[in-house]
Design a protein around this motif. Structure first.
Motif, PDB file in Angstrom:
ATOM      1  N   CYS A  39     -23.730  15.143 -31.912  1.00  0.00           N
ATOM      2  CA  CYS A  39     -22.760  15.908 -32.691  1.00  0.00           C
ATOM      3  C   CYS A  39     -23.381  16.577 -33.909  1.00  0.00           C
ATOM      4  CB  CYS A  39     -21.593  15.021 -33.099  1.00  0.00           C
ATOM      5  SG  CYS A  39     -20.496  14.620 -31.720  1.00  0.00           S
ATOM      6  N   CYS A  68     -18.031  16.876 -28.931  1.00  0.00           N
ATOM      7  CA  CYS A  68     -18.438  17.442 -30.219  1.00  0.00           C
ATOM      8  C   CYS A  68     -18.137  18.925 -30.369  1.00  0.00           C
ATOM      9  CB  CYS A  68     -19.938  17.238 -30.415  1.00  0.00           C
ATOM     10  SG  CYS A  68     -20.445  15.525 -30.262  1.00  0.00           S
ATOM     11  N   ALA A 186     -18.759  24.030 -32.582  1.00  0.00           N
ATOM     12  CA  ALA A 186     -18.596  22.650 -33.027  1.00  0.00           C
ATOM     13  C   ALA A 186     -17.168  22.386 -33.497  1.00  0.00           C
ATOM     14  CB  ALA A 186     -19.588  22.351 -34.162  1.00  0.00           C
TER      15      ALA A 186
END
Length: 189
Positions: A39, A68, A186
Protein backbone atom coordinates in the motif's frame (compact mmCIF):
# COMPACT_ATOMS: atom_id res chain seq x y z
CA UNK A 1 12.62 -17.71 -0.52
CA UNK A 2 11.56 -19.25 -3.86
CA UNK A 3 8.12 -20.00 -2.41
CA UNK A 4 7.69 -16.36 -1.30
CA UNK A 5 8.72 -15.13 -4.75
CA UNK A 6 6.22 -17.50 -6.41
CA UNK A 7 3.47 -16.36 -4.05
CA UNK A 8 4.36 -12.70 -4.71
CA UNK A 9 4.25 -13.23 -8.48
CA UNK A 10 0.85 -14.93 -8.19
CA UNK A 11 -0.51 -12.03 -6.11
CA UNK A 12 0.89 -9.51 -8.60
CA UNK A 13 -0.70 -11.25 -11.59
CA UNK A 14 -4.00 -11.67 -9.75
CA UNK A 15 -3.89 -8.00 -8.75
CA UNK A 16 -3.27 -6.99 -12.33
CA UNK A 17 -6.55 -8.68 -13.26
CA UNK A 18 -4.78 -10.63 -15.96
CA UNK A 19 -5.83 -14.12 -14.98
CA UNK A 20 -9.48 -13.66 -16.00
CA UNK A 21 -10.73 -13.33 -19.57
CA UNK A 22 -11.69 -9.79 -20.59
CA UNK A 23 -15.45 -10.45 -20.78
CA UNK A 24 -15.49 -12.05 -17.34
CA UNK A 25 -13.43 -9.26 -15.77
CA UNK A 26 -15.74 -6.62 -17.22
CA UNK A 27 -18.81 -8.25 -15.71
CA UNK A 28 -17.46 -8.76 -12.16
CA UNK A 29 -14.95 -6.27 -10.70
CA UNK A 30 -11.89 -8.08 -9.37
CA UNK A 31 -10.90 -7.78 -5.70
CA UNK A 32 -7.44 -8.87 -4.65
CA UNK A 33 -5.62 -8.93 -1.35
CA UNK A 34 -2.18 -7.37 -1.15
CA UNK A 35 0.78 -7.77 1.16
CA UNK A 36 0.87 -5.14 3.93
CA UNK A 37 3.77 -3.25 2.31
CA UNK A 38 2.01 -3.05 -1.07
CA UNK A 39 0.00 0.00 0.00
CA UNK A 40 2.87 2.39 -0.65
CA UNK A 41 1.65 5.71 -2.00
CA UNK A 42 5.05 6.76 -3.34
CA UNK A 43 3.61 6.87 -6.88
CA UNK A 44 3.01 10.61 -6.84
CA UNK A 45 0.20 12.52 -8.50
CA UNK A 46 2.18 14.18 -11.30
CA UNK A 47 1.81 13.65 -15.03
CA UNK A 48 2.78 10.22 -16.39
CA UNK A 49 3.44 9.97 -20.11
CA UNK A 50 5.01 7.72 -22.74
CA UNK A 51 5.19 8.56 -26.44
CA UNK A 52 4.93 5.15 -28.08
CA UNK A 53 3.02 4.67 -31.34
CA UNK A 54 0.26 2.13 -31.83
CA UNK A 55 -2.02 1.20 -34.71
CA UNK A 56 -4.31 -1.19 -32.81
CA UNK A 57 -7.74 -0.04 -31.61
CA UNK A 58 -8.91 0.13 -28.00
CA UNK A 59 -11.02 -2.97 -27.45
CA UNK A 60 -12.34 -2.59 -23.89
CA UNK A 61 -12.08 -0.65 -20.64
CA UNK A 62 -12.77 -2.35 -17.34
CA UNK A 63 -12.30 -1.57 -13.66
CA UNK A 64 -11.46 -3.47 -10.49
CA UNK A 65 -11.19 -2.88 -6.76
CA UNK A 66 -8.09 -3.85 -4.82
CA UNK A 67 -6.98 -3.58 -1.21
CA UNK A 68 -4.89 -0.43 -1.73
CA UNK A 69 -6.20 1.09 -4.96
CA UNK A 70 -8.89 1.14 -7.64
CA UNK A 71 -7.79 0.00 -11.11
CA UNK A 72 -8.80 0.86 -14.68
CA UNK A 73 -7.53 -1.38 -17.49
CA UNK A 74 -7.42 -0.33 -21.15
CA UNK A 75 -7.30 -3.39 -23.43
CA UNK A 76 -5.31 -2.74 -26.62
CA UNK A 77 -4.82 -6.41 -27.52
CA UNK A 78 -2.44 -6.83 -30.44
CA UNK A 79 -0.40 -3.70 -29.75
CA UNK A 80 3.22 -4.19 -30.72
CA UNK A 81 5.27 -2.93 -27.78
CA UNK A 82 4.25 -0.35 -25.18
CA UNK A 83 1.09 1.71 -25.60
CA UNK A 84 1.56 5.47 -25.58
CA UNK A 85 -0.31 7.41 -22.91
CA UNK A 86 -0.67 10.77 -21.22
CA UNK A 87 -2.27 10.59 -17.75
CA UNK A 88 -2.67 13.51 -15.37
CA UNK A 89 -5.02 15.55 -13.24
CA UNK A 90 -6.93 18.42 -14.84
CA UNK A 91 -9.12 21.17 -13.38
CA UNK A 92 -11.85 20.56 -15.97
CA UNK A 93 -12.43 17.85 -18.59
CA UNK A 94 -12.64 19.20 -22.15
CA UNK A 95 -13.37 17.00 -25.14
CA UNK A 96 -10.35 16.56 -27.39
CA UNK A 97 -10.98 18.16 -30.78
CA UNK A 98 -14.05 20.28 -29.96
CA UNK A 99 -12.94 21.68 -26.59
CA UNK A 100 -16.46 21.21 -25.19
CA UNK A 101 -16.51 20.85 -21.41
CA UNK A 102 -17.76 17.48 -20.13
CA UNK A 103 -18.80 17.37 -16.45
CA UNK A 104 -17.14 14.61 -14.40
CA UNK A 105 -18.21 13.93 -10.80
CA UNK A 106 -15.64 13.59 -8.01
CA UNK A 107 -13.21 15.66 -6.01
CA UNK A 108 -10.62 15.53 -8.83
CA UNK A 109 -10.47 14.54 -12.50
CA UNK A 110 -7.81 12.25 -13.92
CA UNK A 111 -7.59 12.67 -17.70
CA UNK A 112 -6.32 9.62 -19.60
CA UNK A 113 -5.19 9.70 -23.22
CA UNK A 114 -4.39 6.26 -24.68
CA UNK A 115 -2.59 5.98 -28.03
CA UNK A 116 -5.28 3.71 -29.42
CA UNK A 117 -8.37 4.86 -31.34
CA UNK A 118 -11.81 3.51 -30.42
CA UNK A 119 -12.24 2.54 -34.08
CA UNK A 120 -10.37 0.27 -36.49
CA UNK A 121 -8.10 2.62 -38.49
CA UNK A 122 -8.30 0.37 -41.60
CA UNK A 123 -12.11 0.19 -41.79
CA UNK A 124 -13.14 3.16 -39.57
CA UNK A 125 -15.56 0.72 -37.86
CA UNK A 126 -16.15 1.49 -34.18
CA UNK A 127 -14.53 -1.13 -31.91
CA UNK A 128 -15.03 0.40 -28.44
CA UNK A 129 -18.56 1.75 -28.00
CA UNK A 130 -17.77 4.93 -26.04
CA UNK A 131 -19.88 8.02 -26.76
CA UNK A 132 -18.75 11.58 -26.10
CA UNK A 133 -19.89 12.93 -22.74
CA UNK A 134 -21.38 9.59 -21.64
CA UNK A 135 -20.27 7.15 -18.91
CA UNK A 136 -18.05 4.31 -20.11
CA UNK A 137 -20.16 1.36 -21.33
CA UNK A 138 -20.16 -1.64 -19.00
CA UNK A 139 -18.25 0.16 -16.21
CA UNK A 140 -20.03 0.08 -12.81
CA UNK A 141 -18.31 1.99 -10.00
CA UNK A 142 -20.76 1.02 -7.26
CA UNK A 143 -18.87 0.46 -4.01
CA UNK A 144 -15.50 1.75 -5.24
CA UNK A 145 -13.41 3.61 -2.63
CA UNK A 146 -11.62 6.01 -5.00
CA UNK A 147 -13.34 6.00 -8.41
CA UNK A 148 -16.48 8.16 -8.62
CA UNK A 149 -17.34 8.70 -12.32
CA UNK A 150 -16.20 7.96 -15.86
CA UNK A 151 -16.80 9.89 -19.05
CA UNK A 152 -15.77 9.17 -22.60
CA UNK A 153 -14.18 12.25 -24.14
CA UNK A 154 -13.27 11.45 -27.72
CA UNK A 155 -11.34 9.28 -30.09
CA UNK A 156 -9.45 11.81 -32.15
CA UNK A 157 -6.30 11.59 -34.27
CA UNK A 158 -5.44 8.04 -33.20
CA UNK A 159 -5.94 8.41 -29.47
CA UNK A 160 -8.82 7.91 -27.05
CA UNK A 161 -9.60 10.31 -24.19
CA UNK A 162 -11.26 9.32 -20.90
CA UNK A 163 -12.22 11.41 -17.87
CA UNK A 164 -12.00 9.53 -14.57
CA UNK A 165 -13.60 11.22 -11.57
CA UNK A 166 -11.85 10.28 -8.33
CA UNK A 167 -12.43 11.09 -4.66
CA UNK A 168 -9.42 13.44 -4.41
CA UNK A 169 -6.11 14.23 -6.13
CA UNK A 170 -4.53 10.95 -4.98
CA UNK A 171 -1.31 9.18 -6.00
CA UNK A 172 -1.58 7.08 -9.15
CA UNK A 173 0.61 4.86 -11.29
CA UNK A 174 0.54 3.64 -14.88
CA UNK A 175 1.63 0.10 -15.75
CA UNK A 176 1.70 -1.92 -18.96
CA UNK A 177 1.41 -5.61 -19.58
CA UNK A 178 0.75 -7.53 -22.79
CA UNK A 179 -1.35 -4.96 -24.67
CA UNK A 180 -2.97 -3.54 -21.55
CA UNK A 181 -2.49 -0.07 -20.11
CA UNK A 182 -3.27 -0.12 -16.39
CA UNK A 183 -4.05 2.95 -14.26
CA UNK A 184 -4.13 2.45 -10.48
CA UNK A 185 -5.31 5.23 -8.15
CA UNK A 186 -4.46 4.81 -4.46
CA UNK A 187 -7.14 4.87 -1.78
CA UNK A 188 -5.04 7.21 0.38
CA UNK A 189 -1.91 9.37 0.35
Amino acid sequence: MQRLWTLGAAVLLAGAGLAAPAGEAAAVPHRAAAPADACSTAWGSGLKTATHGNAEPLKDIRVGQHTCFDRMVFDVTGAKGPVGHHVGFVDAFHQDGSGDRIPVDGGAILQVFVSAPSYDPATMRQVYAGRAGRPLPGVDLTGFRTFRDTKFGASFEGQTQIGLGVRARLPFRVLQYDGKLIVDVAHKW
